[in-house]
Design a protein around this motif. Structure first.
Motif, short mmCIF file in Angstrom:
data_model
loop_
_atom_site.label_atom_id
_atom_site.label_comp_id
_atom_site.label_asym_id
_atom_site.label_seq_id
_atom_site.Cartn_x
_atom_site.Cartn_y
_atom_site.Cartn_z
N GLN A 13 0.85 -1.19 0.00
CA GLN A 13 0.00 0.00 0.00
C GLN A 13 0.88 1.24 0.00
O GLN A 13 1.73 1.40 0.87
CB GLN A 13 -0.90 0.00 1.24
N GLN A 15 1.96 4.98 0.72
CA GLN A 15 1.65 5.94 1.77
C GLN A 15 0.84 7.07 1.15
O GLN A 15 1.27 7.70 0.19
CB GLN A 15 2.94 6.49 2.39
N GLN A 16 -0.33 7.30 1.70
CA GLN A 16 -1.20 8.35 1.17
C GLN A 16 -0.91 9.68 1.86
O GLN A 16 -0.28 9.72 2.91
CB GLN A 16 -2.66 7.95 1.36
N ASP A 31 -3.32 9.65 9.46
CA ASP A 31 -3.14 8.83 8.26
C ASP A 31 -4.49 8.31 7.77
O ASP A 31 -5.39 8.05 8.57
CB ASP A 31 -2.27 7.59 8.58
N LYS A 33 -7.07 5.51 6.44
CA LYS A 33 -7.29 4.16 6.98
C LYS A 33 -6.43 3.12 6.28
O LYS A 33 -5.85 2.24 6.92
CB LYS A 33 -8.76 3.79 6.87
N GLU A 34 -6.33 3.19 4.94
CA GLU A 34 -5.55 2.20 4.18
C GLU A 34 -4.07 2.23 4.59
O GLU A 34 -3.44 1.19 4.73
CB GLU A 34 -5.67 2.43 2.67
N SER A 35 -3.54 3.43 4.78
CA SER A 35 -2.13 3.58 5.18
C SER A 35 -1.93 3.04 6.60
O SER A 35 -0.94 2.34 6.85
CB SER A 35 -1.71 5.04 5.13
N ARG A 36 -2.84 3.36 7.52
CA ARG A 36 -2.73 2.85 8.90
C ARG A 36 -2.78 1.33 8.93
O ARG A 36 -1.99 0.68 9.62
CB ARG A 36 -3.87 3.40 9.77
N THR A 37 -3.69 0.75 8.16
CA THR A 37 -3.85 -0.70 8.13
C THR A 37 -2.60 -1.37 7.58
O THR A 37 -2.12 -2.37 8.13
CB THR A 37 -5.08 -1.09 7.27
N TYR A 38 -2.04 -0.80 6.50
CA TYR A 38 -0.83 -1.40 5.91
C TYR A 38 0.36 -1.28 6.85
O TYR A 38 1.12 -2.23 7.02
CB TYR A 38 -0.51 -0.79 4.55
N HIS A 41 0.21 -3.93 9.38
CA HIS A 41 0.59 -5.22 8.79
C HIS A 41 2.12 -5.33 8.71
O HIS A 41 2.70 -6.36 9.06
CB HIS A 41 -0.03 -5.35 7.40
#
Length: 139
Positions: A13, A15-16, A31, A33-38, A41
């Protein structure tokens, strides 16, 4: 020189850009949500390879990011072979530095003290059957 090598499975993913909101007259930065989740991980994966003490010296970081084959490549066996052999490279977005940034942020506080310790960065985007990032840290 010490070395840590591991693989982060799944799509990488990018970084946005940070998001902003106002609360009680103050601006809050966070951040997406997608960046936080990645990043979470990456942190979970990296923690399995963490040294006893966080790295606090100069780091050489090598990252190989495997991107999915695009539909135009999949239509041709010749193009698929070229892509998987490295003869053809993924040149579309996301930018490589945005892909690497999420990985570096996810490793901060788990493998190293701060990503400012990375003094040499070698990063590559290639096509692969399975999306992943292969990481090598030398310190």
């Amino acid at each position: 020189m010490n070395e840590i090598t591991f693989t982060i499975d799944g799509p990488v993913q990018a970084q946005q850009r940070p998001r902003f909101s106002r609360q009680n007259g103050h601006v809050r930065t966070y951040d997406a949500k997608e960046s936080r989740t990645y990043k979470a991980h990456v942190t979970r994966t990296a923690s399995r390879y963490a040294p006893e003490q966080l790295i606090d010296s100069a780091i050489e970081l090598h990252v190989v990011i495997y991107r999915p084959l695009t539909s135009d490549i999949k239509r041709s066996k010749i193009q698929t072979t070229k892509a998987l052999s490295g003869e053809r490279k993924p040149i579309k977005k996301p930018d490589i530095e945005n892909l690497v940034k999420g990985i570096m942020d996810g490793c901060t506080g788990v493998l190293w003290v701060d990503d400012s310790l990375v003094t040499k960065l070698v990063a590559e985007k290639v096509f692969g059957e399975e999306e992943r990032a292969e990481i090598t840290i030398k310190y």
